[in-house]
Design an enzyme around this catalytic site. Structure first.
Site, PDB file in Angstrom:
ATOM      1  N   THR A 119       8.637   3.359   7.208  1.00  0.00           N
ATOM      2  CA  THR A 119      10.022   2.906   7.114  1.00  0.00           C
ATOM      3  C   THR A 119      10.319   1.633   7.890  1.00  0.00           C
ATOM      4  O   THR A 119       9.720   1.389   8.948  1.00  0.00           O
ATOM      5  CB  THR A 119      10.968   4.013   7.634  1.00  0.00           C
ATOM      6  OG1 THR A 119      12.299   3.510   7.681  1.00  0.00           O
ATOM      7  CG2 THR A 119      10.592   4.480   9.029  1.00  0.00           C
ATOM      8  N   TYR A 143      13.934   9.480  13.621  1.00  0.00           N
ATOM      9  CA  TYR A 143      13.297   9.446  12.299  1.00  0.00           C
ATOM     10  C   TYR A 143      12.223   8.353  12.266  1.00  0.00           C
ATOM     11  O   TYR A 143      11.058   8.604  11.922  1.00  0.00           O
ATOM     12  CB  TYR A 143      14.350   9.196  11.211  1.00  0.00           C
ATOM     13  CG  TYR A 143      13.757   8.785   9.896  1.00  0.00           C
ATOM     14  CD1 TYR A 143      13.049   9.687   9.118  1.00  0.00           C
ATOM     15  CD2 TYR A 143      13.867   7.467   9.446  1.00  0.00           C
ATOM     16  CE1 TYR A 143      12.476   9.296   7.915  1.00  0.00           C
ATOM     17  CE2 TYR A 143      13.303   7.066   8.249  1.00  0.00           C
ATOM     18  CZ  TYR A 143      12.606   7.983   7.493  1.00  0.00           C
ATOM     19  OH  TYR A 143      12.032   7.591   6.320  1.00  0.00           O
TER      20      TYR A 143
END
Ligand code: UDP
Length: 329
Positions: A119, A143
């Site tokens: 990500t 995350y």
């Protein structure tokens, strides 16, 4: 014999688009998905679905033992940045733990190639735009940190065991399968493009614009929206690189669009106004995230088929208009 692939999270948004691309090529695909976020209806005919959680190492081992596998694609994860700020340890334990256990099983079962959904959140609030692979890593959330931990585990899996891997750091996945067979169906939905489309279609309340006082030309955040089918293509393009070495790529369109740009485009494509109001900033949102995918383009020949925001919104809107209840499960 067709090449065999295992896709974790293959019933989810990005994973399902890769599964379809593999199936269309004639590859043999097995999906492991716990169906908490994924949808059974997103799995094409002929693809084997194993309904299991990655924490269930016995189930994962049983699948991997039935090799040989050409590659494992790892999509399955908790993926809400905001939720991870409230429940950091759940994200670190579940995402990183499951990822590292999966890598260990892949080593045990001699899987040669591993592709990770990583990500742009690894880069926190970057100083230089567009963001290249060597930009400073400073995850913006638990995350992002959990993905970083899996990336690091892959470094050691290669050094110690020779497992070759590709870490693909996605920017903003958006759009839907151009043939209309797959789309974005999250619960809860938090992403800008589906929320803006639903607001235009009158299916949700007005869109909140999270902040208009950012240091950007129109004051709203700028993101790099990349078509989900282009993301899927990149997974196929990197496989050949893994014959030589492990690789890491930033994966975006390389162009930014502001929240207002998205609202305008949704209005143009749907022909309806997007009711919206200005709301406070959302914690953790950096002003600008735009990828440099120069390395990926140069080394693999990959190029997006749908670089235009209009094409991305058109496919997303077509899916949502045709599937008012999403996958309906
Ligand atoms: N955004 C917004 N309203 C919403 C959802 C998102 O203004 O209801 C903004 C958000 O602040 C960000 C951009 O839209 O600048 C993209 O957000 P999204 O959640 O789609 O993706 P992210 O960039 O967080 O991964």
């Amino acid at each position: 014999m067709p090449a065999r692939y295992l896709v974790t999270g293959g019933a989810g948004y990005v994973g399902s688009h890769l599964v379809r691309a593999l199936a269309v090529r004639g590859d043999a695909v097995t999906v492991i998905d716990n169906l908490r976020q994924g949808h059974r209806a997103a799995i094409p005919e002929g693809v084997r679905l194993v309904e299991a959680d990655l924490a269930d190492t016995a189930a994962v081992d049983a699948v991997l033992a039935d090799g040989p596998w050409h590659a494992v694609f790892h999509f399955a994860a908790l993926s809400l940045v905001g939720e991870s700020m409230r429940e950091p340890f759940r994200y670190l334990l579940e995402n990183a733990g499951n990822g590292i256990r999966l890598i260990k099983s892949c080593v045990r079962h001699q899987v040669p190639r591993f592709v990770l959904s990583s990500t742009a959140n690894l880069f926190g609030a970057p100083e230089t735009i567009p963001i290249a692979e060597d930009a400073a890593i400073d995850p913006g959330s638990p995350y992002g940190e959990s993905k970083r931990m899996i990336e690091r585990a892959l470094v050691w899996a290669d050094r110690v065991h020779g497992l070759r891997s590709a870490c693909l750091r996605y920017f903003n996945a958006a759009g839907a399968d151009p043939d209309g067979l797959l789309g974005e169906d999250h619960d809860p939905e938090t992403h800008l493009i589906p929320l803006a489309i639903d607001a235009a279609l009158g299916r949700r309340p007005e869109l909140q614009v999270f902040g208009t006082d950012y240091p950007t030309p129109d004051g709203t955040c700028i993101r790099d929206y990349i078509h989900v089918s282009d993301l899927a293509d990149a997974h196929l393009a990197v496989l050949a690189r893994l014959d030589h070495a492990s690789v890491t790529y930033n994966l975006g369109n390389g162009q930014g669009a502001s929240v207002h740009d998205v609202i305008r485009t949704v209005q143009e494509i749907t022909g309806r106004p997007v009711p919206h109001r200005i709301a406070p900033r959302r914690p953790g949102d950096p002003p600008v995230l735009v990828a440099s995918s120069a390395r990926l383009r140069r080394e693999t020949g990959w190029a997006p088929r749908f670089p235009e925001l209009r094409a991305i919104v058109r496919t997303a809107a077509a899916w949502r208009e045709a599937h008012p209840a999403g996958y309906g499960d």
